[in-house]
Design a protein around this motif. Structure first.
Motif, PDB file in Angstrom:
ATOM      1  N   SER A 164       0.836  -1.200   0.000  1.00 30.93           N
ATOM      2  CA  SER A 164       0.000   0.000   0.000  1.00 30.93           C
ATOM      3  C   SER A 164       0.869   1.247   0.000  1.00 30.93           C
ATOM      4  N   ASP A 165       0.288   2.355  -0.465  1.00 31.11           N
ATOM      5  CA  ASP A 165       1.008   3.626  -0.450  1.00 31.11           C
ATOM      6  C   ASP A 165       1.331   4.054   0.985  1.00 31.11           C
ATOM      7  N   GLY A 166       0.414   3.793   1.916  1.00 31.77           N
ATOM      8  CA  GLY A 166       0.653   4.138   3.309  1.00 31.77           C
ATOM      9  C   GLY A 166       1.846   3.402   3.883  1.00 31.77           C
ATOM     10  N   ASP A 167       1.958   2.105   3.580  1.00 29.54           N
ATOM     11  CA  ASP A 167       3.100   1.328   4.057  1.00 29.54           C
ATOM     12  C   ASP A 167       4.395   1.823   3.422  1.00 29.54           C
ATOM     13  N   ARG A 168       4.349   2.129   2.149  1.00 28.66           N
ATOM     14  CA  ARG A 168       5.561   2.626   1.489  1.00 28.66           C
ATOM     15  C   ARG A 168       6.019   3.945   2.100  1.00 28.66           C
ATOM     16  N   ALA A 169       5.068   4.827   2.409  1.00 25.14           N
ATOM     17  CA  ALA A 169       5.416   6.118   3.002  1.00 25.14           C
ATOM     18  C   ALA A 169       5.982   5.937   4.409  1.00 25.14           C
ATOM     19  N   PHE A 170       5.376   5.065   5.202  1.00 24.02           N
ATOM     20  CA  PHE A 170       5.842   4.839   6.570  1.00 24.02           C
ATOM     21  C   PHE A 170       7.226   4.204   6.567  1.00 24.02           C
ATOM     22  N   HIS A 171       7.418   3.199   5.717  1.00 24.29           N
ATOM     23  CA  HIS A 171       8.719   2.535   5.605  1.00 24.29           C
ATOM     24  C   HIS A 171       9.795   3.547   5.223  1.00 24.29           C
ATOM     25  N   ALA A 172       9.492   4.405   4.258  1.00 23.57           N
ATOM     26  CA  ALA A 172      10.462   5.419   3.825  1.00 23.57           C
ATOM     27  C   ALA A 172      10.774   6.406   4.942  1.00 23.57           C
TER      28      ALA A 172
END
Length: 220
Positions: A164-172
């Protein structure tokens, strides 16, 4: 743990209420799915250790729903330990011990806390370095009684990808804060569990793109 992160804005915030209790929105959201998981996968009786209990919202609810387990919550943060104890006191339950100051990334605690029938870890591995993860899993395996179960819950990379975009943003955002942290590859975690002598008996999809891993120490 051996250091404390200042979580990025994308992380859930724990807000303080009266009586020293903390409330984390993420803990409120995932309580029911994790409680249902425990009802299916946890032993019905014995000793249960929760690593990084955080606010204490979870352990109070789990102790009420699984009364045959005697729960030992833990957290390295004294403010969170006070919140955990406040929830336990409010519950009136006799199967919750006082919160333990536990650095689960420090070698040696597995021997001190040996004989656990259940160890639970929720939403921590993406917030600590991989070297800490390795120690934590090895010590947890050592602390389990034969036939005991280790249940992990949280977000993971799957073949290097996020869903998900949310997971990608949090991981980054985590990696930007500290390149040693961020989402761990689920295959690496399963390999560490097996290397520690545990059998992976279940891997379940959970809400909000999380996974639950159920591992067991063989009952020799």
């Amino acid at each position: 743990m051996t250091g404390r992160l200042t979580l990025p804005d994308t992380a859930s915030i724990a807000n303080q209420t009266e009586g020293g209790k903390l409330v984390a929105p993420s803990a409120s959201r995932n309580l029911e799915p994790i409680a249902a998981l425990l009802a299916k996968e946890a032993p019905s009786r014995g000793r249960a250790l929760e690593i990084a209990s955080g606010t204490g919202q979870h352990v109070a609810a789990f102790a009420a729903r699984l009364p045959g387990l005697h729960w030992q919550p833990s957290d390295p943060d004294p403010v969170r330990r006070a919140s955990i104890d406040a929830y336990a006191t409010e519950s009136g339950l006799s199967n919750i011990a006082a919160a333990l100051d536990l650095d689960a990334a420090a070698p040696g605690w597995g021997a001190r806390l040996a004989g656990q029938n259940l160890i639970l870890l929720v939403n921590l591995l993406h917030l600590i370095p991989m070297d800490w993860v390795k120690v934590l899993i090895a010590e947890a395996a050592h602390a389990l009684a034969p036939g005991g179960r280790f249940i992990l819950y949280g977000p993971f990379l799957r073949d290097g990808s996020l869903t998900s975009d949310g997971d990608r943003a949090f991981h980054a955002s985590l990696i930007a804060q500290d390149p040693r942290i961020g989402y761990k590859e689920i295959a690496d975690i399963l390999a560490l569990l097996r290397a520690a002598g545990l059998s992976v008996i279940d891997l379940q999809e959970m809400p909000a793109n999380n996974l639950a891993v159920v591992a067991e120490r063989p009952a020799f």
